[in-house]
Write a protein that holds these residues in place. Structure first.
Motif: not given
Length: 256
Positions: A230-231, A233-235, A237-238
């Motif tokens: 999750e972490d 993937d979030k980074a 995407n951002e």
């Protein structure tokens, strides 16, 4: 596009490590690029689990003998080299008695992370950079795999910023789901010794926070594992850095 100089900096590679996606992917990428006529070199740590006899590692005297200062202590840099078994592809190993002789990678037998993991990563990153310069071999592409490798672009864009040696090299970062762990809280002092400060990762220094930090210092971020935690993937995407979704081995040369 053959005739590129491609540098793989990795913490894992088959057959030196088995049964991990990263080790398999790096092996396949390096061999594919090598077989297509590119000048490929691989750099990795000489962890204690890697048998020097089995894989016929030998020290390169002309590249060894340098000292790297970590936290105000001189640490001797030893460079060993081997050909990938059955291939004419050279793999260079960064070695040091203090940091890489132990049999485990980043955690002791109880699962506790080593206190000096941060220093080992700094030593590895600087060892690779200094050895490449000593080889007088300028890569066109630097492809990073494994959390220790994430310290390389941070150093290149800060400590080595005024050094033009790598100025034309494009840096690719592959993201993998690696086990996270805290890094020594005093890492800020060790990096400050090399005039590196102001990193967001220093607010909460962990393996993952430095991988995420390094996304800001590279030219392209790629998914090394198809599905990231999750972490990460979030980074991913951002990040405003150019990025690529998971690439199969046959597509990697398009990226280069």
């Amino acid at each position: 596009m053959p005739n590129q100089k491609i540098l793989y900096i990795t913490t894992e590679m088959y057959p030196y490590q088995e049964d991990t996606n990263m080790a398999a992917v790096v092996n396949k990428m390096a061999l594919k690029m090598h077989n297509e006529g590119n000048d490929v070199r691989v750099f990795m740590p000489r962890f204690g689990q890697i048998s020097e006899r089995k894989f016929q590692l030998h020290e390169v005297i002309r590249l060894s003998g340098m000292n790297i200062i970590i936290n105000d202590l001189d640490q001797p840099l030893i460079i060993k080299v081997a050909s990938l078994p059955g291939e004419r592809l050279q793999v260079y190993f960064i070695d040091n008695e203090e940091y890489f002789k132990r049999k485990q990678y980043y955690f002791d037998d109880e699962g506790t992370p080593f206190d000096d993991n941060d220093e080992r990563a700094i030593f590895f990153a600087r060892g690779v950079i200094e050895t490449i310069k000593k080889l007088n071999w300028v890569p066109d592409v630097i492809h990073l795999n494994g959390w220790m490798s994430s310290f390389v672009p941070i150093y290149l864009k800060t400590y080595y910023e005024s050094d033009t040696y790598f100025k034309d090299a494009k840096i690719v970062l592959s993201l993998y789901n690696e086990k996270d762990a805290d890094l020594d809280k005093k890492i800020d002092e060790k990096l400050k010794f090399d005039n590196i400060s102001g990193l967001k990762a220093l607010d909460n220094p962990t393996i993952k926070s430095f991988v995420i930090e390094s996304m800001n210092y590279v030219d392209n971020v790629v998914k090394g594992d198809e599905f990231l935690d999750e972490d990460l993937d979030k980074a991913f995407n951002e990040t405003t850095t150019q990025k690529s979704e998971y690439l199969d081995i046959d597509s990697i040369n398009k990226l280069y």
